[in-house]
Design a protein around this motif. Structure first.
Motif, PDB file in Angstrom:
ATOM      1  N   SER A 148       0.860  -1.179   0.000  1.00 59.38           N
ATOM      2  CA  SER A 148       0.000   0.000   0.000  1.00 59.38           C
ATOM      3  C   SER A 148       0.905   1.240   0.000  1.00 59.38           C
ATOM      4  O   SER A 148       2.054   1.173   0.444  1.00 59.38           O
ATOM      5  N   PRO A 149       0.398   2.370  -0.471  1.00 61.72           N
ATOM      6  CA  PRO A 149       1.237   3.582  -0.508  1.00 61.72           C
ATOM      7  C   PRO A 149       1.796   3.952   0.858  1.00 61.72           C
ATOM      8  O   PRO A 149       2.954   4.367   0.963  1.00 61.72           O
ATOM      9  N   ALA A 150       1.002   3.776   1.915  1.00 65.48           N
ATOM     10  CA  ALA A 150       1.477   4.163   3.247  1.00 65.48           C
ATOM     11  C   ALA A 150       2.618   3.268   3.698  1.00 65.48           C
ATOM     12  O   ALA A 150       3.608   3.737   4.271  1.00 65.48           O
ATOM     13  N   ASP A 184      -4.157   5.522   4.542  1.00 64.98           N
ATOM     14  CA  ASP A 184      -3.197   5.285   5.628  1.00 64.98           C
ATOM     15  C   ASP A 184      -3.000   3.791   5.915  1.00 64.98           C
ATOM     16  O   ASP A 184      -2.232   3.426   6.797  1.00 64.98           O
ATOM     17  N   GLU A 185      -3.731   2.952   5.193  1.00 68.26           N
ATOM     18  CA  GLU A 185      -3.690   1.520   5.498  1.00 68.26           C
ATOM     19  C   GLU A 185      -2.312   0.923   5.195  1.00 68.26           C
ATOM     20  O   GLU A 185      -1.704   1.214   4.162  1.00 68.26           O
ATOM     21  N   LEU A 186      -1.830   0.067   6.114  1.00 62.40           N
ATOM     22  CA  LEU A 186      -0.573  -0.654   5.888  1.00 62.40           C
ATOM     23  C   LEU A 186      -0.942  -2.058   5.409  1.00 62.40           C
ATOM     24  O   LEU A 186      -1.582  -2.815   6.144  1.00 62.40           O
ATOM     25  N   ALA A 187      -0.577  -2.388   4.179  1.00 64.22           N
ATOM     26  CA  ALA A 187      -0.917  -3.707   3.629  1.00 64.22           C
ATOM     27  C   ALA A 187       0.174  -4.131   2.658  1.00 64.22           C
ATOM     28  O   ALA A 187       0.842  -3.293   2.037  1.00 64.22           O
ATOM     29  N   PHE A 309     -10.256   9.001   4.762  1.00 62.00           N
ATOM     30  CA  PHE A 309     -10.882   8.393   3.586  1.00 62.00           C
ATOM     31  C   PHE A 309     -10.106   8.829   2.347  1.00 62.00           C
ATOM     32  O   PHE A 309      -9.386   9.827   2.363  1.00 62.00           O
ATOM     33  N   PHE A 310     -10.297   8.069   1.251  1.00 60.02           N
ATOM     34  CA  PHE A 310      -9.710   8.499  -0.020  1.00 60.02           C
ATOM     35  C   PHE A 310     -10.430   9.761  -0.486  1.00 60.02           C
ATOM     36  O   PHE A 310     -11.680   9.811  -0.469  1.00 60.02           O
ATOM     37  N   PRO A 311      -9.683  10.793  -0.898  1.00 54.63           N
ATOM     38  CA  PRO A 311     -10.318  12.069  -1.271  1.00 54.63           C
ATOM     39  C   PRO A 311     -11.427  11.903  -2.312  1.00 54.63           C
ATOM     40  O   PRO A 311     -12.458  12.562  -2.230  1.00 54.63           O
TER      41      PRO A 311
END
Lengths: 802, 228
Positions: A148-150, A184-187, A309-311
């Protein structure tokens, strides 16, 4: 008449323009807030509609019923049979799995990094059409992973031995947005060779990923809270908009009466009135929508449920926009017509107004009843359906506060008249006592917000703090790993050699200490492999710990002098609710989590811990970095291999490589998210209610321009008039807020005392005081701000009225 | 056709416990100017409001041009006020957001006359009452006397058959009051409008053809002005 209404609204002189501006601004504020709430609610709905790829996938099962199911266990929702291709030790028989038609090997686990949950999915494709995550076209090849991006950002900034080394291979891309619930999810999704993943315990051969939506335990709560919050927020918005559209209503009613006198029909007057309100509300709706569009980038940053949330998902949607742009002006026009009922039957400008009956003490009954019911509810046994009484009692109490408001306003005004001297006090007290319902209506929003805010501030921080406080505090940063649940119910652990090597490496790390817990000899009479339930009276094998090593964590308890080995109630350490963790555990084989009753046990003589399997490791670290290094090491060299069917299993089993603080954090995150959302709604309610007070104060000044001007002309000092206006607004605000705050605090205290005995209330007095002070100062500022209007409005040159 | 355009027969009207009219009876001839006099609280304004169809009596009858007014519904009474009656009160009768010309044109607009025609009909009235330079002024920009003249113009613009005036000079000084009354009486005579005038001022009452005294809710016809 529509033209006449437009004429009166747009070209009706300065007062009409001011009224239009105030109405427009008030409606705009309400509309902006409403659109913001709709947007966040939509974003939340979209989040809950996301495909839960980490939820239970489709596995292949044999046709025969499993032994456990036939013995009274729960049958699998996916089929009656035993999973095909899974060995008894939790590894996969690759040939059998492929023969049965498996398309992929699937292993989902949950990890943590500095208290934040990290979702990890290890995959190995068995066929060309192996299932993958939504939005991803292929399964990562062996040695590759998607993040994930985060998490990608963390991998780039955190040293590898604290995080990156846990994941084999290299990054080949990002997990698409459709597979994530938050930016913000860590995956991470890691690709493996089939043979490699097949040898890992808790791996499943699957044919398809889950297409279900993610339903957390909190989903229903959030839906309810959002709905409740929206209603709680709409109340002050409606009051504010209603107040704004009825600005200088008496003057307008005189005008409408004049029109009726010269022959305007009720319908014609209603048309004019509705056009006036419609124009103001429509301008406000458009302005509010534009303001929302201008602020929407900021709304996406609002953290309502604990994660952003996603914008692109934060939008009220076409229906939201249309609803606001059409319904707000329409409802406003309807409200204007409703408010004219009296004028329609009285064409004389002189209205014979009857003083409404004063509120009676009966208004306190629902409040007292609500509190009494709440006391009963929190004292009901935990097994009974307490929620069925608790929620109605809360709603009854809140409604009771609102219902008692006018009575409190009336009595506070009478008290003011009795103890205060002077004209200002008399004027303010008389007006308040004349129609306490109307006065209270303007501060009702603040009252509700104070009630909700105080109750939440009283209960939730206490619950969060209690989980990591007191006896439990020293364990907050201790990592706990359980190795005895990897197989099919077989209680196994690290072999003595594995344990020795792991402990050696851990203890070699700076700032890291480790306490092993050993598995005693199996109790005769039953084995999990038998497939039958244990016979009555059978006890599981005990767990032991070295007294010297346990001394590093005094919270666990202490050994008798000279004692070298102690029994330890290790299962107690893996309870998912730290509030239920009863210490000490040393010297006991079992602790009942519901009542804390412990079963004392002794150690058999001549026990050699070095020859026993290690079922549990307790790892303490001196710093967050040391903790993450230890966790990374354990992830690679001594992983906890728990098969998880869904993300929610984590919080229910709570058996992963988590610190006690993280266990509390998983639970506390729900409280905090709920608290955050409620506070968000309370804050908005306060804001809207503050605007409502401003509009109401300005409106009451415009309404009483004539008597105030005459009072000033007849020698009443301006400061006296200022005191009148100030007291009229501040007194009900203060009196009813105190009642509301005290009621909510009392209920929070009752809840904490009754539901968590021995836990002291952690009321955030500092934060609460600051928040309340800000609200009070803002409200008083709003009231004081209207004083300039009073000064200008009552100048002698405005003494002529027609 | 009856000699009387307007009649109240044994009219009773109460407001809660207060009995404002206790059997008042009067009759108004076509084209006459009738003044209703009496002390404060005697019920003279209530009697005027009953005659004008603003209030419906609790008991008794009100007749206008051979038809029962008290039996009419709200809509019909509204239409009657709009088409057949005009009103001038002490104050508070102008719509403050509208200009003087708008106010005068208002009854015509309410009667759904075309806008252009309504304003064309209203403008000469302002001129006639000496307000031609104040047509675009709002009520707050007019003096008390000017506002009353605008109210008079508005009351007469649609050529009502009866003009009801309740203390039309009550808020004015003597000179201004006399000027307004001169205009009112002159205009009414020219238009042939019947006027029912409520006042407690004998100088204003002197403009009337006939005088009725209201005391304790009953109308007392003075011998000099008794209806034949």
């Amino acid at each position: 008449m529509i033209r006449m209404g437009m004429r009166l609204t747009l070209r009706g002189g300065r007062e009409a323009v001011i009224r239009l501006i105030v109405t427009t601004l008030a409606v705009a504020v309400g509309v902006t807030v409403m659109l913001g709430v709709f947007s966040l609610f939509n974003a939340y709905q979209n989040t809950t509609a996301r495909q839960c790829w980490e939820c239970s996938p489709t596995t292949i099962r044999s046709a025969s019923a499993p032994a456990s199911a036939s013995a009274g266990g729960t049958a699998s929702p996916q089929g009656p049979g035993r999973p095909v291709g899974v060995n008894p030790d939790g590894t996969v028989d690759l040939a059998a799995a492929q023969q049965a038609g498996a398309k992929e090997l699937w292993n989902f686990s949950q990890d943590f990094f500095q208290g934040t949950e990290l979702r990890r999915l290890d995959l190995a494709a068995l066929t060309a059409d192996a299932p993958t995550l939504p939005g991803m076209s292929t399964v990562p090849a062996p040695g590759q992973y998607y993040v994930s991006p985060a998490l990608s950002h963390l991998l780039a900034t955190v040293p590898g031995d604290e995080l990156g080394d846990r994941f084999p291979g290299h990054r080949v891309g990002l997990i698409p947005r459709t597979a994530l619930y938050s930016p913000d999810e860590l995956a991470i999704v890691i690709g493996h060779a089939p043979q490699e993943l097949a040898s890992r315990q808790a791996t499943k051969p699957i044919t398809a990923m889950s297409t279900a939506k993610e339903v957390k335990g909190t989903t229903t709560i959030y839906r309810f809270a959002f709905a409740f919050g929206t209603v709680a927020l709409l109340l002050p918005i409606i009051i504010m908009v209603g107040t704004a559209t009825r600005l200088s209503a008496a003057r307008r009613e005189e005008r409408y009466a004049a029109m009726r006198l010269v022959g305007a029909t009720p319908r014609q007057v209603a048309t004019v009135a509705s056009v006036e309100s419609f124009v103001g509300a429509a301008c406000g709706a458009v302005l509010g929508t534009l303001a929302y569009l201008a602020l929407s980038s900021q709304v996406t940053k609002v953290n309502v449920t604990g994660t952003r949330f996603f914008p692109s998902e934060v939008s009220p949607g076409l229906l939201g926009y249309l609803g606001v742009l059409i319904l707000v002006p329409a409802v406003s026009a309807f409200a204007a017509v409703r408010s004219l009922r009296r004028v329609q039957y009285d064409p004389l400008a002189v209205t014979r107004r009857a003083t409404p009956k004063p509120p009676t003490v009966k208004r306190l009954i629902p409040l007292l009843l609500g509190v009494a019911l709440f006391v009963v509810a929190v004292n009901l046994p935990a097994t009974s359906n307490a929620g069925g009484v608790t929620y109605p009692s809360l709603i009854l109490t809140m409604w009771g506060v609102v219902l008692a408001g006018p009575w409190v306003t009336m009595w506070s005004s009478r008290l003011l008249a009795r103890i205060g001297g002077g004209a200002a006090t008399m004027l303010a007290a008389r007006r308040l006592a004349d129609d306490p319902r109307a006065t209270f209506r303007t501060v009702a929003g603040v009252t509700v917000a104070v009630f909700v805010g105080t109750a939440v501030a009283g209960v939730l921080p206490t619950a969060v703090a209690a989980e990591t406080s007191g006896q439990r505090a020293p364990l907050t940063d201790v990592l706990r790993l359980r190795y005895d649940l990897g197989g099919q119910g077989e209680k196994v652990g690290l072999s003595p050699d594995q344990a020795a090597a792991t402990l050696h490496d851990l203890r070699a790390m700076p700032g890291v200490s480790a306490i092993p817990i050993y598995l005693g000899a199996a109790a005769p009479g039953w084995t999990p492999a038998s497939g039958t339930p244990p016979p009555p009276g059978w006890q599981p094998p005990p767990d032991y710990v070295s007294c010297a090593e346990a001394a590093a964590l005094p919270a666990l308890g202490s050994c008798a002098p000279g004692q070298t080995v102690s029994v330890i109630a290790a299962d107690e350490l893996f309870i998912d609710n730290p509030l239920m963790l009863h210490l000490p555990v040393l010297g006991y084989s079992d602790v009942d989590p519901t009542n804390g009753h412990s079963t004392a046990a002794t150690v058999p003589p001549a026990i050699d811990l070095g020859k026993l399997q290690v079922t549990t490791l307790m790892v303490a670290a001196s710093s967050p970095a040391a903790l993450e290094r230890a966790r990374t090491y354990l992830d690679i060299h001594a992983p906890v291999l728990i098969g998880m069917a869904s993300p929610d299993e984590w919080s229910t089993n709570a058996a992963g490589p988590m610190t006690f603080g993280e266990v509390a954090s998983v639970r506390g995150a729900q409280y905090r998210a709920a608290q955050q959302m409620i506070m968000f709604v309370v804050g908005l309610t306060m804001f809207v209610a503050g605007c409502g007070i401003a509009v109401a104060t300005a409106g009451s000044l415009v309404e009483r321009k004539r008597p105030f001007t005459l009072l000033r002309l007849s020698g009443t000092p301006l400061r006296t008039l200022r005191r009148v206006v100030f007291l009229e607004s501040a007194l009900p605000l203060f009196a009813v807020s105190v009642l509301s705050g005290l009621s909510a605090y009392a209920m929070a205290l009752i809840a904490v005392r009754s539901l968590a005995k021995g836990v002291s209330m952690s009321f955030p007095l500092g934060t609460y005081s600051v928040a309340v002070s800000v609200v009070v100062v803002a409200a008083l500022g709003v009231i004081l701000g209207s004083m300039t209007l009073l000064s200008r409005m009552t100048r002698s040159e405005y003494a002529r009225f027609e | 056709m009856s000699e009387f355009i307007l009649e109240a027969r044994d009219v009773h009207r109460a407001f809660g416990q207060t009995q404002a009219l206790r059997g008042a009876s009067i009759a108004v001839r076509r084209g006459e100017i009738l003044s209703i006099m009496g002390p404060s609280g005697s019920g003279k304004s209530t009697l005027l409001h009953c005659l004008a169809g603003i209030y419906t009596p609790n008991q008794g009858e009100v007749w206008f041009d051979g038809a029962r007014v008290d039996k009419l519904g709200e809509t019909k009474r509204t239409e009657l006020r709009r088409d057949a009656f005009g009103f001038v009160f002490q104050f508070g009768q102008l719509v403050p957001e509208l200009t003087a010309l708008d106010n005068v044109a208002l009854p015509l607009l309410l009667a759904k006359q075309p806008r252009r025609q309504a304003y064309a009909q209203a403008a000469p009235w302002l001129e006639r009452l000496g307000l031609e330079e104040h047509g675009d002024h709002r009520s707050g920009e007019l003096s008390g006397g000017q506002a009353q003249r605008v109210a008079l113009a508005r009351a007469l613009v649609h050529k009502p058959r009866v003009l009801f005036a309740d203390e039309p000079t009550g808020a004015l000084d003597t000179l201004t009051g006399e000027a307004v009354m001169d205009l009112l009486v002159t205009a009414a005579r020219e238009e042939g409008t019947t006027v029912v005038l409520v006042t407690h001022d004998a100088r204003v009452a002197a403009y009337a053809d006939r005088e009725v005294i209201v005391r304790d809710g009953r109308a007392i016809t003075t011998p000099s002005s008794a209806v034949a």
